[in-house]
Design a protein around this motif. Structure first.
Motif, PDB file in Angstrom:
ATOM      1  N   SER A 127      12.978  37.162  40.595  1.00 52.62           N
ATOM      2  CA  SER A 127      13.845  36.647  39.539  1.00 52.62           C
ATOM      3  C   SER A 127      14.474  35.304  39.866  1.00 52.62           C
ATOM      4  N   ILE A 150      14.928  39.071  32.126  1.00 56.10           N
ATOM      5  CA  ILE A 150      13.989  38.934  33.240  1.00 56.10           C
ATOM      6  C   ILE A 150      13.985  40.213  34.080  1.00 56.10           C
ATOM      7  N   VAL A 153      11.999  42.890  32.211  1.00 55.35           N
ATOM      8  CA  VAL A 153      10.547  42.697  32.334  1.00 55.35           C
ATOM      9  C   VAL A 153      10.076  43.086  33.730  1.00 55.35           C
ATOM     10  N   ARG A 154      10.875  42.720  34.752  1.00 53.98           N
ATOM     11  CA  ARG A 154      10.488  43.055  36.122  1.00 53.98           C
ATOM     12  C   ARG A 154      10.447  44.572  36.332  1.00 53.98           C
ATOM     13  N   HIS A 157       7.576  45.898  33.327  1.00 53.23           N
ATOM     14  CA  HIS A 157       6.274  45.220  33.207  1.00 53.23           C
ATOM     15  C   HIS A 157       5.827  45.144  31.747  1.00 53.23           C
ATOM     16  N   PRO A 159       6.650  43.106  27.803  1.00 54.41           N
ATOM     17  CA  PRO A 159       7.305  41.935  27.220  1.00 54.41           C
ATOM     18  C   PRO A 159       8.656  42.298  26.614  1.00 54.41           C
ATOM     19  N   VAL A 175       9.795  36.911  26.666  1.00 52.63           N
ATOM     20  CA  VAL A 175       9.559  36.968  28.112  1.00 52.63           C
ATOM     21  C   VAL A 175       8.391  37.910  28.369  1.00 52.63           C
ATOM     22  N   PRO A 177       5.478  39.549  31.246  1.00 49.67           N
ATOM     23  CA  PRO A 177       5.200  39.766  32.663  1.00 49.67           C
ATOM     24  C   PRO A 177       3.900  39.078  33.071  1.00 49.67           C
ATOM     25  N   TYR A 184       2.955  42.823  40.278  1.00 53.35           N
ATOM     26  CA  TYR A 184       3.870  41.999  39.494  1.00 53.35           C
ATOM     27  C   TYR A 184       4.109  40.684  40.223  1.00 53.35           C
ATOM     28  N   SER A 187       7.355  36.416  35.923  1.00 52.36           N
ATOM     29  CA  SER A 187       7.367  36.420  34.463  1.00 52.36           C
ATOM     30  C   SER A 187       7.421  34.988  33.959  1.00 52.36           C
ATOM     31  N   GLU A 189       8.741  32.824  30.270  1.00 44.68           N
ATOM     32  CA  GLU A 189       9.420  32.945  28.995  1.00 44.68           C
ATOM     33  C   GLU A 189       9.149  31.724  28.138  1.00 44.68           C
TER      34      GLU A 189
END
Length: 677
Positions: A127, A150, A153-154, A157, A159, A175, A177, A184, A187, A189
């Protein structure tokens, strides 16, 4: 002539009736003003819902645009490889990698800014900011405490789409992935600017009226996010000190002071601040309307609550329109009440002035004649034989005859087309036989010149001395109404067709005009199930252009785009069956799905592809394989797959592609997977 009898005649009764009269008028006035207020509130709420619906529709369209951009430009092998390398790089290596990533996507980013994209921002797996295309000098900062999207999404996984303020730019963010298989990598955006959203909402007008607008952001949401040097671009809102005005724009990648998302006059700002109860309404953090806000005009001000990804309120989009015409409705209501009050006078006069009964009847008849002649709808009366005994001026104007020509004529024979409507079918004549019924419907009336036009009518029998004396019919021309309905139907059909075309374009690669990765995934699943159900063979060719990066470096990206188009045409020419699917898998890689095709036949298709491409003789001096453009092909097939994942066929073809490339390129490697489980 006095409206009421002398005061010395039945004074007590007159006083009571006068009191009843005044009370009746007062009740009617209250009801009329309540009806006007209710209509105005409904009108304003309808405007608010319409604006909100348009906002949601625009956001949905922008979401589709960013998804297409992400699939076409971001999730390509070169970009994924760069992000992977940046995640493993030492701090000293990152500047060069950022420059390489910027160069890779600079043209695509510039293209997207034409569609209102304000920000393209890559984030690392932990991040941190990897690269801000809109502000390249800001990088490496930890976004964990500033950007919930963020983190979401992390963790998932998946959007994330919605509004979110940032350290520099605020707007509606998308955002996505970045995944390498199940790994992973981080990401990316894509942020849509508020200014573009407002522009798409209608620019400066809605329904032809000027729209003023402002965007104010909640101070508490900004304080812990903005870079310190960004605070100077935000000023306290004149409407509420808990909010700030401003939205950071971008010019040549540099932040500049807010502009373009606030054209509310200072006078209107201050008037809103002085409006009673506005602070309480803003505190509720919900949509609301203020009307009237009076400056030189009377404005309706619509406050649209903007909510962040976690559904918390963070800003207001304010839209104001001149609604001065609404106040005129109260004047019209007052005139209407006055008209009703005038009508009520006559029953009271009738009670005390029996000697003037004849004059009162004449007065009432004249008054009703005025109403009939000016009511805007056709009215005529017939006797029991259907002969016209009365017709108003509006009817004459609609039908093209004079009243003198129509009085004494049979209404059915004059107004109706005898070939399309018989007397038995005429609802107006039926009213004579059923005096208790009110008949209404739609029919065709005939004008004096013979032309027909549609009308909506209402017919009711008149009774006198316990017998039917005739029929009164009220009608209006509905030609314009039917035309509007037809236009609405045509617009609906056009919208449906546009939606179908949009769905088709979402599955077509814009450059090569063959199917894209999304279409490939959908078709692979369908073909896989069909092969399993029908016990048929499914084959897949994975095709990679040899040394394509070197080709781009040698001949330039325009030539590279042209080469991709040529390869796509070669693939279409080589796949001769209607059921074969050619797709651009990503970057310089293509995939061909061949249903009901053995591995040997699939290899023949691959050979045909290489032969047709060789015939094109596209020069490639940077290739170590040949002096013209060539492709390497991995082929895999499976017969009647059972309970297996279609991805295994892709993996097998990809592995064969890798083997063919390792063996020297410009060749075909194949694998048969009859035992996939």
């Amino acid at each position: 002539m006095s409206l009421f009898p002398p005061a010395n005649t039945h004074t007590k009764t007159a006083g009571k009736l006068l009191l009843i009269y005044v009370a009746t008028v007062a009740v009617i006035t209250i009801i009329a003003f309540y009806a006007v207020s209710t209509w105005i509130n409904h009108h304003l709420e309808s405007n608010l819902r319409t604006q909100k619906s348009r906002l949601y529709g625009i956001l949905a369209a922008h979401k589709k645009l960013t998804e297409n951009f992400f699939e076409r430009e971001i999730i390509t092998p070169p970009v994924i490889d760069l992000v992977r390398r940046m995640g493993k790089a030492e701090p000293g290596e990152l500047p060069a990698l950022r420059d390489e990533l910027y160069s890779q996507l600079a043209n695509a980013y510039k293209w997207m800014t034409c569609y209102g994209v304000q920000q393209l921002h890559f984030h690392s797996a932990d991040s941190h900011s990897l690269l801000r295309f809109h502000a390249r000098e800001y990088s490496g900062d930890d976004l964990t405490n500033f950007r919930p999207s963020i983190l979401k999404v992390r963790n998932t996984h998946q959007p994330v789409h919605g509004y979110e303020s940032g350290r520099i730019v605020h707007g509606f963010r998308h955002v996505f992935p970045l995944l390498d298989g199940d790994t992973y990598l981080g990401s990316v955006e894509i942020c849509q600017s508020i200014r573009r959203i407002v522009s798409d909402l209608g620019g400066n007008t809605i329904n032809g009226d000027e729209i003023l607008y402002a965007f104010i952001l909640k101070k508490a949401d900004l304080e812990n996010k903005l870079f310190p040097q960004q605070f100077r671009y935000y000023t306290p809102s004149l409407i509420d000190e808990r909010y700030r005005c401003g939205s950071v724009a971008q010019e040549d990648g540099k932040p500049v002071p807010p502009k373009g998302v606030n054209n509310l006059s200072e006078r209107l700002h201050r008037k809103l601040h002085q409006t009673k109860g506005i602070a309480e309404k803003i505190t509720r953090e919900e949509d609301f309307i203020l009307f009237p806000i009076i400056t030189h005009n009377e404005y309706a001000v619509y406050f649209h609550s903007i909510r962040a990804i976690d559904n918390t309120h963070v800003a207001y989009l304010i839209m104001a329109s001149d609604e001065s015409h609404l106040s005129g409705l109260y004047t019209k209501a007052l005139l209407g009440v006055a008209m009703i009050a005038l009508l009520l006078i006559f029953p009271f006069r009738y009670r005390y002035q029996l000697e003037h009964e004849r004059q009162n009847r004449i007065h009432t008849a004249e008054f009703l004649e005025v109403i009939s002649q000016n009511m805007g709808e056709g009215v005529y009366a017939t006797d029991t034989s259907g002969v016209i005994s009365y017709i108003n001026q509006t009817s004459c104007e609609l039908l093209g005859w004079s009243a003198k020509e129509l009085i004494g004529q049979n209404a059915h024979n004059t107004f109706h087309d005898g070939h399309s409507l018989t007397e038995e079918e005429c609802l107006i004549l039926k009213a004579l036989s059923s005096p208790q019924e009110t008949y209404k419907g739609c029919q065709q009336y005939r004008r004096k010149n013979g032309s027909l036009f549609p009308v909506e009518f209402l017919s009711k029998a008149m009774s006198g001395d316990n017998a039917v004396s005739g029929v009164v019919t009220v009608f209006r021309d509905i030609s314009d109404q039917q035309a509007r309905e037809q236009q609405q139907q045509e617009l609906t059909q056009q919208l449906e067709q546009a939606n179908k075309e949009l769905s088709r374009l979402a599955r077509i690669d814009a450059l090569t005009e063959v199917a894209n990765r999304r279409k490939f995934d959908e078709t692979l699943t369908t073909f896989w199930k069909s092969a399993s159900r029908e016990e048929k063979t499914l084959s897949l060719l994975m095709i990679d252009i040899d040394h394509f990066k070197a080709y781009n470096d040698q001949y330039g990206h325009p030539a590279g785009d042209a080469a991709l188009k040529t390869v796509a045409r070669v693939l279409l020419a080589a796949c001769k069956r209607p059921g074969d699917i050619v797709t651009r898998y990503g970057g310089e890689e293509f995939a061909v799905l061949l249903p009901n095709t053995s591995l040997a036949d699939a290899c023949l298709v691959g050979q045909r592809i290489q032969a047709l491409l060789a015939d094109q003789q596209i020069p490639h001096s940077a290739s170590s394989v040949a002096n013209h453009l060539t492709v390497t092909i991995g082929a895999a097939s499976c017969h009647a797959p059972q309970d297996a994942f279609a991805q295994k066929l892709v993996d097998a073809a990809d592995e064969c592609l890798y083997k063919a490339k390792t063996a020297g390129r410009n060749r075909i490697a194949s694998s048969k997977l009859d035992q996939i489980t």
